[in-house]
Design an enzyme around this catalytic site. Structure first.
Site, PDB file in Angstrom:
ATOM      1  N   HIS B 447       0.819  -1.209   0.000  1.00  0.00           N
ATOM      2  CA  HIS B 447       0.000   0.000   0.000  1.00  0.00           C
ATOM      3  C   HIS B 447       0.849   1.253   0.000  1.00  0.00           C
ATOM      4  O   HIS B 447       0.591   2.199  -0.732  1.00  0.00           O
ATOM      5  CB  HIS B 447      -0.921  -0.006   1.218  1.00  0.00           C
ATOM      6  N   GLU B 689     -10.290  -7.655 -19.469  1.00  0.00           N
ATOM      7  CA  GLU B 689      -9.291  -7.954 -18.436  1.00  0.00           C
ATOM      8  C   GLU B 689      -9.252  -9.444 -18.114  1.00  0.00           C
ATOM      9  O   GLU B 689      -8.390  -9.909 -17.392  1.00  0.00           O
ATOM     10  CB  GLU B 689      -9.570  -7.144 -17.166  1.00  0.00           C
ATOM     11  N   ASP B 713      -5.305  -6.424 -14.433  1.00  0.00           N
ATOM     12  CA  ASP B 713      -5.950  -7.712 -14.262  1.00  0.00           C
ATOM     13  C   ASP B 713      -5.666  -8.628 -15.446  1.00  0.00           C
ATOM     14  O   ASP B 713      -5.431  -9.818 -15.266  1.00  0.00           O
ATOM     15  CB  ASP B 713      -7.465  -7.538 -14.079  1.00  0.00           C
ATOM     16  N   CYS B 760      -7.235   1.336 -20.038  1.00  0.00           N
ATOM     17  CA  CYS B 760      -7.282   2.134 -18.814  1.00  0.00           C
ATOM     18  C   CYS B 760      -6.432   1.503 -17.723  1.00  0.00           C
ATOM     19  O   CYS B 760      -6.564   1.826 -16.568  1.00  0.00           O
ATOM     20  CB  CYS B 760      -8.720   2.316 -18.348  1.00  0.00           C
TER      21      CYS B 760
END
Ligand SMILES: Nc1ncnc2c1ncn2[C@@H]1O[C@H](COP(=O)(O)OP(=O)(O)O)[C@@H](O)[C@H]1O
Ligand SMILES: [Mg+2]
Lengths: 211, 832
Positions: B447, B689, B713, B760
Site C-alpha cells: 500500500h 481484463e 488484471d 485504462c
C-alpha cells in the site's frame, strides 16, 4: 517373394524359439548380465503373439511386433529390438510381399535401428555382432545372384558365426560392460537371440516355399 | 517450470526419489515417477510406453527432463522420447546425469525458474568426488563489477546450508536475475555460484558459520533481501539455537573492502534528487507492562487514543485525497476498520479490566497476536492486511505513549533514509524539503508503494540493510528511475546528476506547456488521451492535466466504508457533479467492481479463498439486480447532463454481455416510465481484463460500442501471476508478449467490428508502452492525471507508421525483457 503369411510364420517361429531357449538365453545372461534375457525375450514374444494383427501389410505387422516388444521386454533388448522392428516397419510400410531386395532392406533397416538406439559398433559384444554379419552375407549372396532362400541361408550361417565370435570379446556396451575383462569367454545373449531371429526367418521362408 | 520424469528399473527407487525431490523443491516442480514395469512377476525393468505416458502428463510445462538409472532405462527413456509427437519431442530432453544427485539438483534449479539448459547443467555437475570440490571452491575468484552489493551473514539455523534450507536458499536466489556468489567466511572457502545447489552444499556451511554474499546485477538488492528474509525466518526451521554474534569474523575484511558506492533498490517513483541523507528511525517506543489500579481510567485512556487515531487516519485520508486519489484513500479506510475491529478493542478493554494491565501493554499484546495470525496466512492479500494492522497498532501506541509523529519537518533539503514506510507516513511528508526517499523494505505493490508512486519526488524501496551504512548528512544521489542510490558520489557524478535533474525539471516544465494540446504524432495521427479517476475532486485535476475525457471512473468508493448502499439520488448527484466538472468531456462510468477483497460489510458477501477469481465485477452485479439497477439508472440519468459512457468490469463471456445489455434496457424502461431524461444512445462497452473475453473479442464486439483494456488484471490472469507475490514478480509483466498478443487480439477484433478500443490499465500511461500500443492501433489512452503532460510530450515525438512495424516485431519475441529492449532500441533510434 516373402508374403505377409511368411512374415507371420517367422514371428510365430521366433516366439517358439524364445520359449524353447528361454533357459539357455537366461543362462548366458546370468554369466555376464542379470539373468533375465531369456525371460525378457519370451515374455516379449508372448505379448507379440497376442498383438499380431490380421493384416497383409508387412509394415503393420512389424510395427505391432515392435510395440509389443517395447512395452513388454523390460531390459535393454526391449527398446533395441523395438527400434529394430520399428525401423523395418517404416522401411516396408504398405508392402504385402517382400522381394529379395526388400528382405535386404529389412536387414539393413534392422541394423540401422539397433545402431540408432544402442549407439554400439561391431565388436562390442552385442546384438550387432550377429546382425551385421547376417546383413553383409545376405547382401553379398544377392549380389552374386543367389535366390532369396539361399541368401537367407547365408545370412543365418553368418549370424551363427557372428554369435560365436562374441565369445572372446570384451563387452563395452550394455550391462555386461560393467564386468570389463571378466565378460570375456562368454557368448553374448543378445547376439544369440538375434541369431535365433535370423534363423527362423530362413526357416519360415524355406518351409513356406518362398520363391 | 521444467518438469522431471524419473525412470528407474525399480518403482520403489523412482517413487522414493520423487518424494525426496519434492521435499527439496517444496513441491513446486512437477515430478513423475516412471520406474519399474507393470508386470507383477517381473517388476524390475523399464517400460517405454509407461515412460511416454509419464512425459505426456507433464508436457504442458516449459520443458520436460527425463532422468534414468542404468543401461536399459536410458534406452527406454530415449525410446519413449522418440515415440512422442514431433512437437512434443522438442520440449523433452534426456539428461545424462547421476540419477539421485541429478534429479535433486534439477528439481531445485527448476523450482527457482531455471531454463532447460541451466537445469541440465546443474544436474550434470551434480556429482563430484569431494577432493575436486575443495580444489574448485578454493580457486574460484570473484569477478564482480563495482556495482555489486556485498554483505556478510551468520547462518544460525541448525541444518546450516544443507538439505531443505540450502534448497530454499538456492530457489529464492534463482528468482533474481543478478549473478550471486557465495563463500564460507568461517571455512575460508573460495567463491561459488549461490544459485547452484551443488555448489552451495559443497561450502559445508554449518550452524554458526559466516557467509559472504556478493550480488551483481539489476536486482542485487532483492537478492540480499531474499537472504535476509530466509535468515530472519530461520529457513523455516523454528527458533535458532544460538544467538547471532554482533560482528562477523575478521576474515571478512577483504570482502567488505569491495563495497560498492551504489545501493540498489526497487524504483517506486521516478525523478532525481541530490541532497544530504537524513536517517529517521521509525522505531516504536518500548512498551512497559505495569499494573494499574484505576482500570476504568485506563480504559478511558485507550478509548481516547483510539478516537485520536481515528481522527488522525481520517485526516490522513483527506490529505491523501488531495494529493492522490480516492483509491489510495480507501486504503486508509481499511485502517479505520481495524481500529473499529471489536476483536482487538474489546479484548484489549477486557484485559485492562481483568488483568489490570496498562493500556499500552493490553493493546500491544492483543494486536500482536492478531498480527502474528495474519503473518502465518498463506494468502498474500491477507498477509498485507496484517501490515495494515501493524501500522494502525503502532499509531495507537505512539498516541498512548505520547511519542510524536516520526516523520518530522525539515528546514533544509534532505533525502530521507528509513527502515520502513507506512501508508500513513506518505501524506504526512514535508514535500518542501524531502527531495527523495530511500526505504530499506517494501515493494511496488505494498500500500505504501502505491501511495508513494504518486509522489512528485524520487522514491526507492527495498534497498536492504546497507541503507544504514549511509552516513547521516552525507550528500547522496538518488535516482528514482533506476532505483539506485550513490552514497559516495564524486564531483563528476554530482555534476552529472545535477545536469540530469535539471533536464528532468526542464522536461516537466516542457510537458506542462503542451499538456492542453491534442496528442498528435509526427506523421499527423491523433489519439485520445483520457484520465482515470476515482473521486469527484479528481475530475477537475484531470481537466487541468490535459485529459480530453475520463476513460475510467471507478465507482467503488461510493459503496465503501458505510452502512448501506448509496441510493439512486445520491449516486445521481455524484455522477452529475463529475459530468459538470468535465465541461462537455466524456465520462466513462465503470459499474462497481466490488470483490471479496474489499470490505463492504452491508453487502454480506461470503468469504472467498480467491477473490481475484471470485464473485466480483459484472458477475456480482448480474446476480444482485437491485444494486445493479440502481447504479445503471443513476448512470443513465447523468447522460442527460453530458456525454456519458457505461462500462462493465470483469466480463468473461458473451452471455454476460447480453445479460448486462438486458439490465440496461430494463433500467432505461424504468426511467422512461418514471419520466426521467437520459440519452438513449449512451455508449456501452466492457473492460477486457479476462483472457476469455479477449479470446471472444470478435464475438462480443458487434454487441457493444467499445472495449477498454484493463492491463493490470489482464496481465494477472494471462500470466496466472498474483501481482502481490514477490516470488513471481517477474511474471507479472504487462510487456510480456503473451499479454501483448491478447491486447492485439482485442484491438483487431474491435477494428473488424468498427468499434473503438481504449486502455485504462497502468500500461496506458507507461511511456515505454506507448509506441507499441500506438502501433497496435489503440484509440484511447487512459491514465493517471499526473502522467498526462509527459505522455503527450512523448507522444508528439513518435511516428505512427514506424510504431506499426515495432509492434509487430515485439509480438514475435518471447520475453518481457526482450520487448523492453526492443522498444528502447526503437526509441533511441527514432526519437532523440
Ligand atoms: N547398446 C547396445 N547396443 C546393442 N545391443 C546391446 C546394447 N546394450 C545391450 N545390448 C544387448 O542387450 C543384451 C541384454 O539384453 P537384456 O538382458 O534383455 O537387457 P538388460 O541388459 O537390461 O538386462 C546384451 O546381451 C546385448 O547384446
Ligand atoms: Mg539382462
Amino acid at each position: 517373394m516373402l508374403t505377409s503369411e511368411h512374415i507371420t510364420t517367422w514371428i510365430r517361429k521366433s516366439a517358439d524359439e524364445m520359449r524353447d531357449n528361454r533357459g539357455y538365453l537366461t543362462e548366458l545372461d546370468a554369466a555376464i548380465g542379470d539373468a533375465d534375457h531369456g525371460n525378457n525375450m519370451d515374455r516379449g514374444y508372448k505379448a507379440v503373439l497376442e498383438k499380431l494383427p490380421d493384416d497383409n501389410d508387412v509394415g503393420a505387422i512389424l510395427k505391432a511386433v515392435a510395440m509389443a516388444l517395447i512395452s513388454k521386454v523390460g531390459g535393454a533388448a526391449g527398446p533395441l529390438y523395438g527400434t529394430m522392428f520399428l525401423q523395418a516397419a517404416n522401411a516396408l510400410k504398405g508392402k504385402e510381399a517382400l522381394s529379395s531386395e526388400d528382405v535386404e532392406l529389412l536387414l539393413k533397416s534392422s541394423v540401422d535401428g539397433i545402431v540408432m538406439r544402442g549407439k554400439a559398433h561391431a565388436g562390442e559384444k552385442t546384438i550387432l555382432d550377429s546382425l551385421i554379419p547376417a546383413h553383409e552375407a545376405y547382401k553379398e549372396a544377392r549380389a552374386a545372384g543367389a535366390e532369396l532362400i539361399a541368401c537367407l541361408d547365408a545370412a543365418t550361417h553368418a549370424a551363427e558365426e557372428g554369435m560365436k565370435a562374441t565369445i572372446p570379446m570384451i563387452a563395452t556396451k550394455g550391462r555386461a560392460s560393467y564386468l570389463g575383462e571378466r565378460s570375456r569367454d562368454h557368448q553374448d545373449p543378445g547376439a544369440t537371440s538375434t541369431y535365433l531371429i535370423i534363423k527362423t526367418l530362413y526357416e519360415a521362408a524355406s518351409e513356406g516355399d518362398a520363391t | 517450470m521444467i518438469a522431471i520424469v524419473i525412470v528407474s528399473h525399480s518403482r520403489e527407487i523412482s517413487d522414493g526419489l520423487k518424494r525426496m525431490a519434492e521435499a527439496m523443491s517444496q513441491e513446486n516442480v512437477p515430478i513423475v515417477s516412471a520406474g519399474g514395469m507393470d508386470e507383477p512377476d517381473n517388476p524390475l525393468g523399464t517400460d517405454a510406453l509407461l515412460i511416454k505416458d509419464a512425459i505426456e502428463q507433464v508436457i504442458d510445462n516449459d520443458g520436460v527432463l527425463v532422468f534414468a538409472d542404468i543401461g536399459a532405462a536410458k534406452l527406454n527413456a530415449e525410446m519413449a522420447i522418440d515415440l512422442l509427437a514431433a512437437d512434443q519431442q522438442r520440449k523433452v530432453r534426456f539428461c545424462d546425469a547421476p540419477l539421485v544427485e541429478g534429479v535433486l539438483a534439477a528439481a531445485v534449479q527448476s523450482a527457482g525458474g531455471g531454463t532447460m539448459d541451466a537445469v541440465i547443467q546443474e544436474a550434470q555437475s551434480a556429482y563430484h568426488p569431494p577432493t575436486d570440490i575443495a580444489k574448485e571452491t578454493g580457486t574460484l575468484a570473484l569477478e564482480h563489477s563495482d556495482n555489486a552489493i556485498h554483505a556478510d551473514y551468520q547462518i544460525v539455523n541448525p541444518l546450516g546450508l544443507h538439505a531443505r534450507p540450502a534448497a530454499r536458499f538456492v530457489t529464492g536466489l534463482n528468482a533474481c536475475t543478478s549473478d550471486v556468489r557465495l563463500r564460507n567466511l568461517t571455512k575460508n572457502s573460495g567463491w561459488v555460484n549461490a544459485k547452484s545447489l551443488n555448489k552451495v552444499v559443497t561450502l559445508e556451511v554449518v550452524e554458526g558459520d559466516y557467509i559472504s554474499v556478493s550480488a551483481d546485477g539489476e536486482d542485487a538488492a532483492q537478492a540480499h533481501a531474499v537472504i535476509g528474509a530466509l535468515i530472519d525466518e530461520n529457513f523455516g526451521e523454528g527458533p535458532a539455537r544460538i544467538a547471532p554474534d554482533a560482528a562477523p569474523p575478521l576474515e571478512s575484511a577483504p570482502a567488505t573492502a569491495q563495497l560498492g558506492p551504489v545501493l540498489n533498490g526497487i524504483p517506486i517513483s521516478p525523478g532525481f534528487a541530490v541532497a544530504p541523507a537524513h536517517h529517521l528511525r521509525t522505531e516504536l517506543p518500548s512498551v512497559d507492562v505495569t499494573r494499574v489500579e484505576d482500570t476504568e481510567a485506563e480504559v478511558a485512556r485507550l478509548e481516547d487514543a483510539l478516537a485520536r487515531a481515528r481522527d488522525e487516519i481520517t485526516g490522513i485520508m483527506k490529505r491523501s485525497r488531495d494529493t492522490a486519489n480516492e483509491y489510495d484513500a480507501s486504503i486508509f479506510k481499511a485502517h479505520l476498520l481495524h481500529l473499529d475491529d471489536p476483536e482487538i478493542a474489546d479484548i484489549a478493554r477486557a484485559r485492562i479490566r481483568g488483568e489490570q494491565l496498562n493500556a499500552e501493554a493490553a493493546w500491544q499484546q492483543t494486536a500482536a497476536i492478531l498480527i502474528e495470525d495474519y503473518a502465518c496466512l498463506d494468502d498474500t492479500l491477507l498477509r498485507a492486511r496484517g501490515d495494515d494492522l501493524a501500522d494502525v497498532s503502532n499509531l495507537v501506541l505512539r498516541i498512548l505513549s505520547g511519542a510524536t509523529e516520526p516523520i518530522t519537518e525539515f528546514d533544509r533539503p534532505v533525502v530521507l533514509c528509513i527502515p520502513h514506510l507506512t501508508p500513513s507516513d506518505v501524506p504526512a511528508l514535508d514535500l518542501e524539503h524531502v527531495r527523495g526517499i530511500c526505504v530499506e523494505t517494501g515493494g511496488k505493490t505494498a500500500h505504501a508503494g502505491i501511495l508513494a508512486s504518486g509522489l512528485p519526488i524520487p522514491v526507492v524501496f527495498g534497498v536492504g540493510p546497507r541503507l544504514r551504512e549511509v552516513e547521516d548528512g552525507a550528500e547522496v544521489i538518488l535516482d528514482g528511475t533506476t532505483g539506485t542510490i550513490d552514497i559516495a558520489p564524486d564531483a563528476k557524478a554530482l555534476d552529472n546528476m545535477k545536469r540530469k535533474r535539471d533536464s528532468w525539471v526542464g522536461r516537466i516544465s516542457e510537458a506542462q506547456a503542451i499538456k492542453l494540446d491534442p496528442a498528435v504524432t509526427r506523421d499527423g495521427q491523433r489519439r485520445r488521451v483520457a484520465a482515470n479517476i476515482a473521486s469527484v475532486d479528481e475530475a477537475k485535476i484531470a481537466v487541468d492535466s490535459g485529459a480530453e475525457e475520463v476513460g475510467l471512473f471507478r465507482t467503488e468508493f461510493l459503496y465503501m466504508n458505510r452502512d448501506a448502499a448509496p441510493d439512486e439520488e445520491e449516486q445521481s448527484k455524484v455522477y452529475d457533479k463529475v459530468v459538470a466538472q468535465l465541461g462537455g468531456r466524456s465520462l466513462m462510468i465503470r459499474t462497481m467492481d466490488i470483490g471479496g477483497d474489499k470490505p463492504v460489510p452491508y453487502l454480506d458477501r461470503p468469504g472467498e479463498a480467491n477473490p481475484n477469481l471470485g464473485w466480483r465485477g459484472l458477475r456480482y452485479g448480474l446476480s444482485n439486480s437491485d444494486l445493479f439497477q440502481t447504479q445503471l439508472r443513476a448512470a443513465l440519468r447523468a447522460s442527460a447532463k453530458g456525454p456519458v459512457r457505461i462500462m462493465f468490469p470483469m466480463v468473461s463471456t458473451l452471455e454476460e454481455v447480453l445479460a448486462a445489455r438486458n439490465e440496461l434496457e430494463t433500467a432505461k424502461e424504468s426511467l422512461s416510465t418514471a419520466g426521467r431524461a437520459f440519452d438513449p444512445d449512451t455508449e456501452i462497452g466492457i473492460m477486457i481484463e479476462v483472457p476469455a473475453a479477449a479470446e471472444l473479442a470478435e464475438l462480443i464486439a458487434p454487441h457493444i460500442d467499445f472495449f477498454s483494456i484493463g492491463t493490470n488484471d489482464l496481465t494477472q490472469y494471462v500470466m496466472a501471476a498474483d501481482r502481490g507475490n514477490p516470488n513471481i514478480a517477474d511474471l507479472f509483466d504487462s510487456f510480456h508478449p503473451a499479454v501483448l498478443r491478447a491486447v492485439k487480439r482485442t484491438i483487431v477484433a474491435a477494428k473488424d467490428a468498427g468499434i473503438w478500443v481504449g486502455m485504462c490499465g497502468a500500461m496506458a500511461g507507461d511511456p515505454l508502452a506507448t509506441p507499441v500500443l500506438l502501433g497496435l492501433g489503440l484509440d484511447e489512452f487512459s491514465m493517471n492525471s499526473n502522467q498526462i503532460p509527459e505522455f503527450k510530450l512523448d507522444f508528439t515525438k513518435l511516428s505512427a507508421d514506424a510504431c506499426v512495424d515495432l509492434a509487430h516485431e515485439t509480438l514475435v519475441l518471447t520475453g518481457a525483457d526482450q520487448v523492453r529492449e526492443c522498444i528502447k532500441a526503437f526509441l533511441e533510434e527514432t526519437v532523440s
